[in-house]
Design a protein around this motif. Structure first.
Motif, PDB file in Angstrom:
ATOM      1  N   PRO A 508     -56.632   8.851 -85.940  1.00  0.00           N
ATOM      2  CA  PRO A 508     -57.620   8.913 -84.845  1.00  0.00           C
ATOM      3  C   PRO A 508     -57.030   9.613 -83.621  1.00  0.00           C
ATOM      4  N   GLU A 509     -57.872  10.368 -82.935  1.00  0.00           N
ATOM      5  CA  GLU A 509     -57.404  11.167 -81.798  1.00  0.00           C
ATOM      6  C   GLU A 509     -56.722  10.327 -80.711  1.00  0.00           C
ATOM      7  N   PRO A 510     -57.254   9.147 -80.321  1.00  0.00           N
ATOM      8  CA  PRO A 510     -56.559   8.356 -79.284  1.00  0.00           C
ATOM      9  C   PRO A 510     -55.136   7.984 -79.693  1.00  0.00           C
ATOM     10  N   GLU A 511     -54.933   7.645 -80.967  1.00  0.00           N
ATOM     11  CA  GLU A 511     -53.592   7.288 -81.436  1.00  0.00           C
ATOM     12  C   GLU A 511     -52.685   8.517 -81.459  1.00  0.00           C
ATOM     13  N   ARG A 512     -53.261   9.678 -81.855  1.00  0.00           N
ATOM     14  CA  ARG A 512     -52.490  10.925 -81.856  1.00  0.00           C
ATOM     15  C   ARG A 512     -51.990  11.249 -80.449  1.00  0.00           C
ATOM     16  N   GLN A 513     -52.860  11.102 -79.467  1.00  0.00           N
ATOM     17  CA  GLN A 513     -52.481  11.404 -78.084  1.00  0.00           C
ATOM     18  C   GLN A 513     -51.464  10.403 -77.547  1.00  0.00           C
ATOM     19  N   LYS A 514     -51.610   9.150 -77.916  1.00  0.00           N
ATOM     20  CA  LYS A 514     -50.652   8.125 -77.483  1.00  0.00           C
ATOM     21  C   LYS A 514     -49.243   8.455 -77.997  1.00  0.00           C
ATOM     22  N   ARG A 515     -49.162   8.802 -79.270  1.00  0.00           N
ATOM     23  CA  ARG A 515     -47.853   9.127 -79.846  1.00  0.00           C
ATOM     24  C   ARG A 515     -47.288  10.412 -79.244  1.00  0.00           C
ATOM     25  N   TRP A 516     -48.155  11.359 -78.972  1.00  0.00           N
ATOM     26  CA  TRP A 516     -47.730  12.626 -78.356  1.00  0.00           C
ATOM     27  C   TRP A 516     -47.132  12.378 -76.977  1.00  0.00           C
ATOM     28  N   ARG A 517     -47.728  11.490 -76.203  1.00  0.00           N
ATOM     29  CA  ARG A 517     -47.174  11.154 -74.876  1.00  0.00           C
ATOM     30  C   ARG A 517     -45.806  10.490 -75.025  1.00  0.00           C
ATOM     31  N   GLY A 518     -45.645   9.663 -76.057  1.00  0.00           N
ATOM     32  CA  GLY A 518     -44.348   9.039 -76.300  1.00  0.00           C
ATOM     33  C   GLY A 518     -43.279  10.067 -76.622  1.00  0.00           C
ATOM     34  N   TRP A 519     -43.644  11.063 -77.421  1.00  0.00           N
ATOM     35  CA  TRP A 519     -42.703  12.147 -77.738  1.00  0.00           C
ATOM     36  C   TRP A 519     -42.280  12.887 -76.474  1.00  0.00           C
ATOM     37  N   GLN A 520     -43.225  13.197 -75.619  1.00  0.00           N
ATOM     38  CA  GLN A 520     -42.900  13.933 -74.394  1.00  0.00           C
ATOM     39  C   GLN A 520     -41.941  13.139 -73.509  1.00  0.00           C
ATOM     40  N   ARG A 521     -42.126  11.821 -73.454  1.00  0.00           N
ATOM     41  CA  ARG A 521     -41.207  10.980 -72.689  1.00  0.00           C
ATOM     42  C   ARG A 521     -39.805  11.026 -73.301  1.00  0.00           C
ATOM     43  N   ALA A 522     -39.729  10.970 -74.628  1.00  0.00           N
ATOM     44  CA  ALA A 522     -38.432  11.007 -75.306  1.00  0.00           C
ATOM     45  C   ALA A 522     -37.705  12.325 -75.049  1.00  0.00           C
ATOM     46  N   VAL A 523     -38.444  13.451 -75.104  1.00  0.00           N
ATOM     47  CA  VAL A 523     -37.837  14.755 -74.860  1.00  0.00           C
ATOM     48  C   VAL A 523     -37.254  14.823 -73.451  1.00  0.00           C
ATOM     49  N   GLU A 524     -37.986  14.314 -72.471  1.00  0.00           N
ATOM     50  CA  GLU A 524     -37.486  14.333 -71.087  1.00  0.00           C
ATOM     51  C   GLU A 524     -36.161  13.597 -70.971  1.00  0.00           C
ATOM     52  N   ARG A 525     -36.011  12.517 -71.729  1.00  0.00           N
ATOM     53  CA  ARG A 525     -34.767  11.751 -71.666  1.00  0.00           C
ATOM     54  C   ARG A 525     -33.607  12.463 -72.366  1.00  0.00           C
ATOM     55  N   SER A 526     -33.912  13.345 -73.301  1.00  0.00           N
ATOM     56  CA  SER A 526     -32.840  14.054 -74.015  1.00  0.00           C
ATOM     57  C   SER A 526     -32.329  15.273 -73.247  1.00  0.00           C
ATOM     58  N   LYS A 527     -33.096  15.758 -72.299  1.00  0.00           N
ATOM     59  CA  LYS A 527     -32.767  17.015 -71.622  1.00  0.00           C
ATOM     60  C   LYS A 527     -31.536  16.875 -70.725  1.00  0.00           C
ATOM     61  N   GLY A 528     -30.759  17.959 -70.681  1.00  0.00           N
ATOM     62  CA  GLY A 528     -29.675  18.059 -69.712  1.00  0.00           C
ATOM     63  C   GLY A 528     -28.533  17.090 -69.923  1.00  0.00           C
ATOM     64  N   TRP A 529     -28.431  16.502 -71.123  1.00  0.00           N
ATOM     65  CA  TRP A 529     -27.388  15.504 -71.343  1.00  0.00           C
ATOM     66  C   TRP A 529     -25.994  16.125 -71.278  1.00  0.00           C
ATOM     67  N   GLU A 530     -25.843  17.283 -71.942  1.00  0.00           N
ATOM     68  CA  GLU A 530     -24.561  17.984 -71.904  1.00  0.00           C
ATOM     69  C   GLU A 530     -24.637  19.092 -70.868  1.00  0.00           C
ATOM     70  N   VAL A 531     -23.906  18.902 -69.772  1.00  0.00           N
ATOM     71  CA  VAL A 531     -23.934  19.922 -68.725  1.00  0.00           C
ATOM     72  C   VAL A 531     -23.391  21.224 -69.279  1.00  0.00           C
ATOM     73  N   GLY A 532     -22.238  21.167 -69.961  1.00  0.00           N
ATOM     74  CA  GLY A 532     -21.744  22.322 -70.719  1.00  0.00           C
ATOM     75  C   GLY A 532     -21.178  23.454 -69.909  1.00  0.00           C
ATOM     76  N   VAL A 533     -21.315  23.425 -68.584  1.00  0.00           N
ATOM     77  CA  VAL A 533     -20.833  24.530 -67.750  1.00  0.00           C
ATOM     78  C   VAL A 533     -20.020  23.940 -66.610  1.00  0.00           C
ATOM     79  N   ASP A 534     -18.765  24.347 -66.487  1.00  0.00           N
ATOM     80  CA  ASP A 534     -18.010  23.895 -65.324  1.00  0.00           C
ATOM     81  C   ASP A 534     -17.937  25.020 -64.302  1.00  0.00           C
ATOM     82  N   GLU A 535     -17.627  24.662 -63.090  1.00  0.00           N
ATOM     83  CA  GLU A 535     -17.715  25.627 -61.995  1.00  0.00           C
ATOM     84  C   GLU A 535     -16.740  26.786 -62.191  1.00  0.00           C
TER      85      GLU A 535
END
Length: 537
Positions: A508-535
């Motif tokens: 169902p579309e409401p459940e699809r959208q709910k899960r999609w919002r959860g994915w977007q939240r998870a992606v935001e938390r994964s971003k930028g974890w490894e800085v990878g660049v020193d000055e």
């Protein structure tokens, strides 16, 4: 014995992927007559590094050709039945070899390798401070420079593309640096290296690169289909290292040795563009996604370059012959697809074969709230964050291996949806169905999950070797075999027409959208974890 063998008309395809090489012989309907496949070693010397031995790739390619031809003859067909050969390959993977010896100067850096974060940061700084010289005395800096780079190449600065990898090789391997300085360096992607060897290596020195592969280097002007001098200067690279550019479908020369000695090579094409052609998505608005080690979604935009403002790449889809007008595509690339399943198998010991992931995931109806952002080497389209890290979130005492297996399949579906959402915004077209191929598509559960979370129909053909078929179609068209013509899709109407399976969304579309919002939240938390660049770097 040879006299008793039947004479036929077949096309061979040498498919040099990320983890294996295969040689497949097709008939005019795309039925497979003979094939052989071999896996080759993968090298991971440091976290985020992924290398290949280019000579091992060539050795495995040669062995696959020989074994497939033995199988062809066992089936009663003469080897002379193979009239032409196409080559398709993992793209962006970068090979550096010596003009004098014909031997690699270091290990090849694979497309998914993320060691070059500091190189990317250096050139981002250079764009900001110095810029790109677009005409004598005219420089574009800052955001203007970024826009110029994207306008020329269709690509962003990223660890993904070949020029960045080549620059790292020159800066970190003395043999490559010395060869560059002494004008002894030859650079190419995998199709360039394999063709060089098949044509005779250092004896003939045929150094060519096909435009779909060249369009992944950050060095090609995708409008003119020529190497761009301003970018060679920007990356401090000698023009003499570059291969001669060729189209996707033409006769480049004849194989110099082995069972197919004398047979022409008539098609070169990057693997994802090959899958687009193999799925016969040759018209504007048609799309396919190939789920292999990574996943790659291409959306045909026809004869015009569509510039993406939503994290996608503009790339060459194919050029049907020398001097012909190119066809373009929008592309979204997912770094980790099937490789996450291999991780479950080889590293986590949760399954004993890749196929088992569907059985394990089917034990649960959902993930129990678990999301798995499979950013093993950063995130590609549409996020473009090399510092993102893999993330399992939502774990509780309730979580079991089946939840995690299902979360792997869902990660694939969510990342596909993210790309399709961007394609809608860039093209103004709503995707109704998606043609799929590649190893991950063998599982019905994986395809049901994709349809449910994506909200579109998934179409899976019966014969799913679309990548190999694409290069075979290019090769056949080059010698006008069977009347194939890439400019006229009607000539391919009898190719690969056996039954396909359609997977319709049922969530169902409401459940699809709910899960999609959860994915977007998870992606935001994964971003930028490894800085990878020193000055200092």
């Amino acid at each position: 014995m040879v006299g008793a063998l039947k004479q036929g008309e077949f096309v061979g395809s040498l498919d040099c992927g990320t983890t294996s090489v295969r040689f497949i012989v097709f008939d005019k309907h795309a039925d497979i007559v003979a094939q052989h496949q071999l896996e080759f070693p993968q090298y991971y010397p440091h976290p985020g590094w992924h290398e290949h031995d280019a000579e091992e790739i060539q050795q495995h390619a040669d062995a696959c050709v020989e074994e497939a031809i033995k199988e062809l003859e066992k089936a009663g067909w003469a080897k002379e039945s193979v009239k032409v050969v196409g080559i398709t390959n993992q793209r962006e993977t970068t090979v550096a070899w010596s003009r004098k010896t014909g031997k690699p100067l270091c290990k090849a850096i694979v497309w998914a390798d993320s060691r070059t974060k500091n190189v990317v940061a250096h050139f981002e700084h250079k764009l900001k401070e110095t810029g790109i010289q677009v005409a004598p005395g005219v420089w574009k800096k800052g955001q203007e420079g970024v826009d110029v780079l994207r306008d020329i190449t269709g690509l962003p600065l990223s660890t993904y593309f070949s020029a960045i990898k080549l620059r790292w090789m020159i800066d970190h391997h003395p043999d490559v640096a010395q060869a560059h300085e002494a004008d002894d360096l030859l650079f190419g992607t995998v199709e360039s290296w394999v063709a060089y060897n098949l044509f005779g290596g250092v004896k003939t020195s045929v150094h060519i690169s096909e435009v779909t592969n060249a369009s992944r280097t950050l060095l090609l002007n995708t409008s003119t289909l020529q190497w761009e001098p301003s970018l060679l200067e920007f990356f401090s690279l000698r023009p003499s290292i570059l291969p001669k550019l060729v189209s996707t479908s033409e006769v480049y020369g004849n194989i110099a040795y082995g069972a197919l000695s004398g047979v022409p090579i008539g098609g070169l094409v990057g693997d994802q563009q090959a899958a687009l052609i193999g799925n016969k998505c040759l018209k504007q608005g048609e799309a396919k996604c190939t789920y292999g080690t990574g996943a790659f979604l291409l959306f045909c935009t026809g004869g015009e370059i569509v510039k993406s403002n939503h994290g996608l790449l503009s790339t060459v889809a194919y050029q049907a012959g020398p001097g012909q007008k190119p066809v373009y595509a929008l592309e979204g690339s997912i770094a980790v697809a099937g490789s996450a399943i291999k991780w479950l198998r080889d590293t986590m010991d949760m399954i004993t074969s890749a196929a088992e992931v569907n059985q394990l995931a089917a034990k649960e109806q959902d993930t129990g709230g678990v999301y798995f952002v499979t950013a093993f080497s950063g995130l590609l389209a549409p996020y473009w964050d090399p510092g993102a890290a893999g993330l399992l979130i939502g774990i509780s005492q309730y979580t079991n291996p089946s939840h995690i297996a299902r979360a792997v399949l869902e990660a694939n579906a969510y990342q596909t949806r993210a790309i399709i959402e961007s394609m809608k915004l860039d093209s103004g077209t709503d995707l109704k169905h998606l043609k799929v191929d590649g190893g991950m598509t063998n599982g019905d559960l994986a395809m049901n999950v994709l349809a449910d979370l994506g909200g579109f129909t998934v179409i899976r053909p019966e014969m799913r070797e679309s990548t190999a078929l694409g290069s075979a179609l290019c090769a056949g068209a080059a010698i006008k075999l069977f009347g194939w013509d890439l400019n006229n899709p009607e000539t391919l109407k009898e190719v690969n027409v056996k039954g396909s399976v359609e997977f319709e969304p049922e969530l169902p579309e409401p459940e699809r959208q709910k899960r999609w919002r959860g994915w977007q939240r998870a992606v935001e938390r994964s971003k930028g974890w490894e800085v990878g660049v020193d000055e200092e770097a």
